[in-house]
Design an enzyme around this catalytic site. Structure first.
Site: not given
Length: 260
Positions: A66, A112, A115, A135
């Site tokens: 992200a 992300g 994901e 993360e």
């Protein structure tokens, strides 16, 4: 919609979405998530498209995570909203799409990015790809479904280690763990994915959509996947695709499915 961060190409019933932020290693920001959501919704309604492939621009990254700069100063409430909106707009949307979505992982798939790949119905990786959920090294946990989908795909113990070490695993290890279905040379990745997509596109789109729903039902709380399968199996008998598929089989010819 005029897209700023993604490219879309459609050929032979296959739509390829390329996340096009190579200077940011294709990192996901709010705008890109919104564009992906819009594109996927549009492609789902497009009856000429049977399969969707998602990949990243360049040779380094699928999606390297992200956009951290976008949320570095968020509050608790803002952080929760970021995760909730992202999951609903994109990740859950892809997982529950009735058209197959293939992740062509062409490099780093981190945070992300992994994901996003995990929300797709399956994954193919280039041999240079590296995957991870880093993360916890930022004082966070995966917030776009990573703590749920990774254990589903590779088991709790392996998922715990990947999440807690914040490390990366290479493509061959991801293959052995069952995180990706295939590993191929990078220059063959898209053609390989399109080959699978072509095989999928010859089958009944109605039946494929029902199969996705049935498989996903097994992972929904309070839902009996076997009961869902029975219901969806029965529904297939009322479709034009069922009539065409069985007729083609009995007449010893190739079926021409219409998706109805």
């Amino acid at each position: 919609m005029d897209y700023q961060n993604i490219l879309i190409a459609t050929e032979n019933a296959i739509a390829t979405i390329t996340i096009n932020r190579p200077t940011k290693l294709n990192a996901l920001n709010k705008e890109t998530i919104q564009e992906l959501h819009q594109a996927i919704q549009t492609l789902e309604k497009d009856t000429t498209v049977r399969v969707i492939i998602i990949t990243g621009a360049g040779e380094k990254a699928f999606v390297a995570g992200a956009d951290i700069a976008e949320f570095a100063n968020f509050s608790i409430t803002e952080g929760a909203k970021l995760a909730k909106e992202g999951q609903e707009l994109l990740f859950d949307c892809i997982e529950n799409l009735t058209k197959p979505v293939i992740a062509a992982v062409n490099g780093f798939a981190l945070g992300g990015g992994l994901e996003l790949a995990m929300s797709c119905h399956f994954r193919v990786a280039s041999d240079n790809a590296k995957m991870g959920l880093p993360e916890v090294s930022l004082g966070l946990i995966p917030g776009y479904g990573g703590t749920q989908r990774l254990p589903q795909l590779i088991g709790k113990g392996r998922a715990m280690e990947i999440i807690m070490t914040a490390g990366m695993i290479p493509a061959d290890e991801a293959f052995r763990a069952g995180l990706v279905n295939h590993v191929v040379p990078q220059n063959e990745l898209l053609d390989f994915c399109k080959g699978i997509a072509q095989r999928i596109s010859k089958n009944s789109p109605i039946a494929i959509g029902q199969a996705i729903k049935a498989v996903n039902a097994n992972y929904e709380d309070g839902i009996n996947g076997y009961t869902t399968e029975i219901e969806l199996f029965g529904q297939c008998f009322g479709t034009e695709d069922f009539k065409e598929g069985t007729s083609a089989f009995l007449e010893k010819r190739k079926a021409a499915f219409v998706g109805k």
